[in-house]
Scaffold this motif. Sequence first.
Motif, PDB file in Angstrom:
ATOM      1  N   ARG A  22      -9.876  -8.671   1.296  1.00 48.92           N
ATOM      2  CA  ARG A  22      -8.864  -9.241   2.185  1.00 48.92           C
ATOM      3  C   ARG A  22      -7.488  -9.282   1.541  1.00 48.92           C
ATOM      4  O   ARG A  22      -6.472  -9.096   2.223  1.00 48.92           O
ATOM      5  CB  ARG A  22      -9.294 -10.661   2.600  1.00 48.92           C
ATOM      6  CG  ARG A  22      -8.312 -11.347   3.539  1.00 48.92           C
ATOM      7  CD  ARG A  22      -8.960 -12.535   4.212  1.00 48.92           C
ATOM      8  NE  ARG A  22      -9.478 -13.505   3.256  1.00 48.92           N
ATOM      9  CZ  ARG A  22      -8.768 -14.508   2.749  1.00 48.92           C
ATOM     10  NH1 ARG A  22      -7.500 -14.653   3.087  1.00 48.92           N
ATOM     11  NH2 ARG A  22      -9.313 -15.353   1.900  1.00 48.92           N
ATOM     12  N   ASP A  23      -7.402  -9.507   0.229  1.00 43.59           N
ATOM     13  CA  ASP A  23      -6.109  -9.624  -0.441  1.00 43.59           C
ATOM     14  C   ASP A  23      -5.686  -8.336  -1.148  1.00 43.59           C
ATOM     15  O   ASP A  23      -4.771  -8.358  -1.977  1.00 43.59           O
ATOM     16  CB  ASP A  23      -6.148 -10.768  -1.449  1.00 43.59           C
ATOM     17  CG  ASP A  23      -7.197 -10.542  -2.535  1.00 43.59           C
ATOM     18  OD1 ASP A  23      -8.149  -9.777  -2.277  1.00 43.59           O
ATOM     19  OD2 ASP A  23      -7.068 -11.125  -3.623  1.00 43.59           O
ATOM     20  N   THR A  24      -6.324  -7.227  -0.831  1.00 44.24           N
ATOM     21  CA  THR A  24      -6.024  -5.975  -1.532  1.00 44.24           C
ATOM     22  C   THR A  24      -4.615  -5.490  -1.213  1.00 44.24           C
ATOM     23  O   THR A  24      -4.191  -5.487  -0.048  1.00 44.24           O
ATOM     24  CB  THR A  24      -7.048  -4.893  -1.140  1.00 44.24           C
ATOM     25  OG1 THR A  24      -8.336  -5.272  -1.639  1.00 44.24           O
ATOM     26  CG2 THR A  24      -6.675  -3.537  -1.723  1.00 44.24           C
ATOM     27  N   ARG A  25      -3.937  -5.036  -2.268  1.00 46.28           N
ATOM     28  CA  ARG A  25      -2.623  -4.383  -2.136  1.00 46.28           C
ATOM     29  C   ARG A  25      -2.790  -2.937  -2.601  1.00 46.28           C
ATOM     30  O   ARG A  25      -3.220  -2.697  -3.733  1.00 46.28           O
ATOM     31  CB  ARG A  25      -1.565  -5.092  -2.984  1.00 46.28           C
ATOM     32  CG  ARG A  25      -1.250  -6.495  -2.508  1.00 46.28           C
ATOM     33  CD  ARG A  25      -0.313  -7.209  -3.479  1.00 46.28           C
ATOM     34  NE  ARG A  25       0.863  -6.390  -3.803  1.00 46.28           N
ATOM     35  CZ  ARG A  25       1.775  -6.746  -4.709  1.00 46.28           C
ATOM     36  NH1 ARG A  25       1.624  -7.885  -5.399  1.00 46.28           N
ATOM     37  NH2 ARG A  25       2.818  -5.965  -4.939  1.00 46.28           N
ATOM     38  N   PRO A  26      -2.443  -1.977  -1.761  1.00 46.62           N
ATOM     39  CA  PRO A  26      -2.620  -0.571  -2.155  1.00 46.62           C
ATOM     40  C   PRO A  26      -1.871  -0.191  -3.418  1.00 46.62           C
ATOM     41  O   PRO A  26      -2.276   0.752  -4.110  1.00 46.62           O
ATOM     42  CB  PRO A  26      -2.092   0.193  -0.929  1.00 46.62           C
ATOM     43  CG  PRO A  26      -2.276  -0.753   0.218  1.00 46.62           C
ATOM     44  CD  PRO A  26      -2.023  -2.105  -0.357  1.00 46.62           C
TER      45      PRO A  26
ATOM     46  N   ALA B  63     -10.796 -10.396  -3.493  1.00 46.32           N
ATOM     47  CA  ALA B  63     -11.442  -9.467  -4.417  1.00 46.32           C
ATOM     48  C   ALA B  63     -12.189 -10.164  -5.542  1.00 46.32           C
ATOM     49  O   ALA B  63     -13.320  -9.795  -5.875  1.00 46.32           O
ATOM     50  CB  ALA B  63     -10.404  -8.496  -4.981  1.00 46.32           C
ATOM     51  N   HIS B  64     -11.592 -11.186  -6.164  1.00 41.40           N
ATOM     52  CA  HIS B  64     -12.246 -11.780  -7.333  1.00 41.40           C
ATOM     53  C   HIS B  64     -13.528 -12.524  -6.954  1.00 41.40           C
ATOM     54  O   HIS B  64     -14.481 -12.586  -7.734  1.00 41.40           O
ATOM     55  CB  HIS B  64     -11.281 -12.712  -8.077  1.00 41.40           C
ATOM     56  CG  HIS B  64     -10.985 -14.002  -7.361  1.00 41.40           C
ATOM     57  ND1 HIS B  64     -10.015 -14.114  -6.391  1.00 41.40           N
ATOM     58  CD2 HIS B  64     -11.550 -15.239  -7.479  1.00 41.40           C
ATOM     59  CE1 HIS B  64      -9.978 -15.364  -5.952  1.00 41.40           C
ATOM     60  NE2 HIS B  64     -10.901 -16.065  -6.594  1.00 41.40           N
ATOM     61  N   ILE B  65     -13.595 -13.073  -5.738  1.00 37.95           N
ATOM     62  CA  ILE B  65     -14.831 -13.730  -5.284  1.00 37.95           C
ATOM     63  C   ILE B  65     -15.912 -12.684  -5.010  1.00 37.95           C
ATOM     64  O   ILE B  65     -17.087 -12.874  -5.346  1.00 37.95           O
ATOM     65  CB  ILE B  65     -14.555 -14.589  -4.035  1.00 37.95           C
ATOM     66  CG1 ILE B  65     -13.604 -15.741  -4.380  1.00 37.95           C
ATOM     67  CG2 ILE B  65     -15.851 -15.108  -3.440  1.00 37.95           C
ATOM     68  CD1 ILE B  65     -13.288 -16.637  -3.213  1.00 37.95           C
TER      69      ILE B  65
ATOM     70  N   SER C 224      -6.068  -4.897  -9.711  1.00 41.14           N
ATOM     71  CA  SER C 224      -6.213  -6.356  -9.754  1.00 41.14           C
ATOM     72  C   SER C 224      -6.563  -6.969  -8.414  1.00 41.14           C
ATOM     73  O   SER C 224      -6.947  -8.148  -8.352  1.00 41.14           O
ATOM     74  CB  SER C 224      -4.912  -6.990 -10.271  1.00 41.14           C
ATOM     75  OG  SER C 224      -3.817  -6.635  -9.423  1.00 41.14           O
ATOM     76  N   THR C 225      -6.436  -6.227  -7.304  1.00 34.80           N
ATOM     77  CA  THR C 225      -6.665  -6.814  -5.978  1.00 34.80           C
ATOM     78  C   THR C 225      -7.790  -6.141  -5.202  1.00 34.80           C
ATOM     79  O   THR C 225      -8.036  -6.508  -4.045  1.00 34.80           O
ATOM     80  CB  THR C 225      -5.375  -6.743  -5.134  1.00 34.80           C
ATOM     81  OG1 THR C 225      -5.021  -5.365  -4.934  1.00 34.80           O
ATOM     82  CG2 THR C 225      -4.237  -7.475  -5.819  1.00 34.80           C
ATOM     83  N   ALA C 226      -8.466  -5.159  -5.778  1.00 33.85           N
ATOM     84  CA  ALA C 226      -9.563  -4.480  -5.095  1.00 33.85           C
ATOM     85  C   ALA C 226     -10.787  -4.431  -6.009  1.00 33.85           C
ATOM     86  O   ALA C 226     -10.704  -4.740  -7.202  1.00 33.85           O
ATOM     87  CB  ALA C 226      -9.149  -3.064  -4.667  1.00 33.85           C
ATOM     88  N   VAL C 227     -11.933  -4.062  -5.443  1.00 35.39           N
ATOM     89  CA  VAL C 227     -13.182  -3.950  -6.193  1.00 35.39           C
ATOM     90  C   VAL C 227     -13.372  -2.481  -6.557  1.00 35.39           C
ATOM     91  O   VAL C 227     -13.512  -1.627  -5.675  1.00 35.39           O
ATOM     92  CB  VAL C 227     -14.379  -4.449  -5.367  1.00 35.39           C
ATOM     93  CG1 VAL C 227     -15.665  -4.340  -6.178  1.00 35.39           C
ATOM     94  CG2 VAL C 227     -14.158  -5.883  -4.907  1.00 35.39           C
ATOM     95  N   SER C 228     -13.365  -2.188  -7.837  1.00 35.87           N
ATOM     96  CA  SER C 228     -13.458  -0.792  -8.255  1.00 35.87           C
ATOM     97  C   SER C 228     -14.915  -0.334  -8.269  1.00 35.87           C
ATOM     98  O   SER C 228     -15.839  -1.106  -8.547  1.00 35.87           O
ATOM     99  CB  SER C 228     -12.845  -0.615  -9.645  1.00 35.87           C
ATOM    100  OG  SER C 228     -13.662  -1.220 -10.625  1.00 35.87           O
ATOM    101  N   ALA C 229     -15.090   0.959  -7.972  1.00 37.41           N
ATOM    102  CA  ALA C 229     -16.424   1.541  -8.038  1.00 37.41           C
ATOM    103  C   ALA C 229     -16.956   1.522  -9.465  1.00 37.41           C
ATOM    104  O   ALA C 229     -18.168   1.399  -9.683  1.00 37.41           O
ATOM    105  CB  ALA C 229     -16.392   2.976  -7.501  1.00 37.41           C
ATOM    106  N   ASP C 230     -16.063   1.620 -10.446  1.00 35.08           N
ATOM    107  CA  ASP C 230     -16.488   1.584 -11.845  1.00 35.08           C
ATOM    108  C   ASP C 230     -17.096   0.220 -12.191  1.00 35.08           C
ATOM    109  O   ASP C 230     -18.080   0.132 -12.923  1.00 35.08           O
ATOM    110  CB  ASP C 230     -15.292   1.883 -12.749  1.00 35.08           C
ATOM    111  CG  ASP C 230     -15.682   1.977 -14.206  1.00 35.08           C
ATOM    112  OD1 ASP C 230     -16.515   2.839 -14.547  1.00 35.08           O
ATOM    113  OD2 ASP C 230     -15.175   1.151 -15.010  1.00 35.08           O
ATOM    114  N   PHE C 231     -16.508  -0.863 -11.635  1.00 31.96           N
ATOM    115  CA  PHE C 231     -17.062  -2.206 -11.868  1.00 31.96           C
ATOM    116  C   PHE C 231     -18.470  -2.319 -11.268  1.00 31.96           C
ATOM    117  O   PHE C 231     -19.396  -2.847 -11.901  1.00 31.96           O
ATOM    118  CB  PHE C 231     -16.135  -3.252 -11.250  1.00 31.96           C
ATOM    119  CG  PHE C 231     -16.720  -4.634 -11.202  1.00 31.96           C
ATOM    120  CD1 PHE C 231     -16.753  -5.436 -12.334  1.00 31.96           C
ATOM    121  CD2 PHE C 231     -17.258  -5.130 -10.019  1.00 31.96           C
ATOM    122  CE1 PHE C 231     -17.305  -6.717 -12.280  1.00 31.96           C
ATOM    123  CE2 PHE C 231     -17.801  -6.396  -9.957  1.00 31.96           C
ATOM    124  CZ  PHE C 231     -17.832  -7.194 -11.104  1.00 31.96           C
ATOM    125  N   VAL C 232     -18.645  -1.812 -10.064  1.00 29.94           N
ATOM    126  CA  VAL C 232     -19.966  -1.852  -9.428  1.00 29.94           C
ATOM    127  C   VAL C 232     -20.966  -1.031 -10.226  1.00 29.94           C
ATOM    128  O   VAL C 232     -22.120  -1.444 -10.417  1.00 29.94           O
ATOM    129  CB  VAL C 232     -19.876  -1.341  -7.980  1.00 29.94           C
ATOM    130  CG1 VAL C 232     -21.252  -1.324  -7.314  1.00 29.94           C
ATOM    131  CG2 VAL C 232     -18.919  -2.203  -7.159  1.00 29.94           C
TER     132      VAL C 232
END
Length: 612
Positions: free
Chosen positions: A96-100, A55-57, A105-113
């Motif tokens: 790939r490292d997302t935890r539900p 996610a962070h990459i 902290s492990t996914a890409v949020s729509a708000d960030f995009v």
Amino acid sequence: MTGRRRALIITCDEYAHEGLRRLRAPAADAEALSGVLGDPQIGAFDVRVMHNEVAHIVQGEIEDIFSESRADDVVLLHFSCHGLKSESGELFFAARDTRPDRLGSTAVSADFVQRCMRQSRARSIVLLLDCCYGGAFGQGVSVRASGNAHVLDSFLGGKLPGGRGRAVITASSAMEYAFEEGELTDDQSRRPSVFTSAVVEGLATGEADRDEDGWVSLNELYDYVFDRVQERNPHQTPGRDVEMQGELYLARSQRMRIRPLPLPPELEAARTNSNMYARLGAVNELHARLLGNDLPAALGAHGALMETVRTDTRPVAGPAEQAIREVSVRPAVTELHFGRVAQGTAPPHRGVQLLGPPLARACVPQASQQWIHVSQTDHGLDIAVDTIQTGSLHGSITVKGPTGEAVISVDVDVFAQQRIQPDENPMTDTQRHGRREASGPIASTSGASGSIPLGVPGNANGGGRVRALLAVLRAPTPTVTPSVVPGKTTNQLLQGDGKKPSTRAKRWGLAIRSTLWALMPTLSAGLLLPVPFVHAAFRLHGRKLWTIASCYTITWLGLGIPAIVIGSSPSGEAPVPFDILATISWISTVHAFKLRRRVFGSGKPPTDSPPC
């Protein structure tokens, strides 16, 4: 297209968390979409693909592409992955490292995009979301999310400042799934999802160019994708939210319509003059315009000549009809035989030249099957075939132009590469030594898959020996073990005078078979006249070969049967049909020898010179 055109494709189909189901389509999505967007003749985007990253990459790459964009840039961002929502209803894209249970902290949020899009200086931003956000529908499909997330609501926020615009297109609505082409298949037959397939087809073929002005706009692409997705799956409804000033053109199109230019008044007056010679002069002038580089003027002349053919007398209509035939769509070949191709190898390419003046070459190709890929070049068409699926594949390419169309048939035989499997019950050295003593002196060869003895008795019908010999013939680089024959090495036994008997045997066998095949009409006194040509037609799938085989078959039916009847009658009449049939048999044998190379390869026996 002004400014830079940059695209970031983010896909993920493998997840560390076992609760996130593995997807089939994202890898194929990335390959197909990057190919069409990066094509300088279509999208002309600078494409960056991220596949199965953490996610962070992914977040860093998204921030980079938006932050580094200039005012006149066009940025396209594509997601193909699981879509997830938090307990508060926020939308996230799985990495790939997302935890539900740790989406923040492990996914890409729509708000960030959304923040990155609003802070970017890019003139136009397009976001494609091939994710799903609803409950299951049907069986045998991979679905990319659970729960309900209102996707477009996550990207609403008014127009971007500074006169810029942005568009969001989703694969499905908030309550629906984005399907992945129905049934599950193996890794070699992965295909893009329904949504991405429609995007790629619309851009690659130019069919999304609804007004045929030579450009695919964002709105045209959405309309095309909507229709195609609904056609393939009525339960999936793409959505969009466009807030953009003016029209954004995503790609070029080869479907630009040529609009005919009206004739000059003087030429139109001469074409309709009551004097026949004046009309003939008009036909000559229209012919010259028809062959010129000005396509609208040429198409206008074409329409006028067509009208002349329909309405004028024969002395004038004849030259007009002759001129029209010169601009018919004429590919240099109408049959493409790619032959036998190994599965998984690089797709073979063939070039087909389009003949005639510029108006005749102003064509658009369309393939009948997905495994056929066709693109236009300066001189005609470049045609390639996929090597993913095996079997005898048959298809066609329709070449359409303003003056007509033509069809090019395409066939290829894709075969699976055979691999030598290791022995299920390999013999120990003691067993092998004992078998040597029981069967006499033998030679053995060792490959990567284990030792394969030669001369070892197999089953009652010799199947074991045949399989062992075939394994030796297929072995790429055999390593020879010491021979048990005094005075000779195993290498000498296998190679003789420096030549491999396996290769020589194959070539001698091929030469003998092909020669007997070609001599079949003569050796049978014409009774087997059509057999080689029917076999060649089945083998090569050519229309001309079928025509030749039909002619020889008809000849055989007309002469062979009467010859047999006359020859068997007690009247003693001269078997004249036999003489004619024998002559035709000699002619057909010469013809068969010419076809022999195409059917059997070279068909030549080995020479005495050692291999290089």
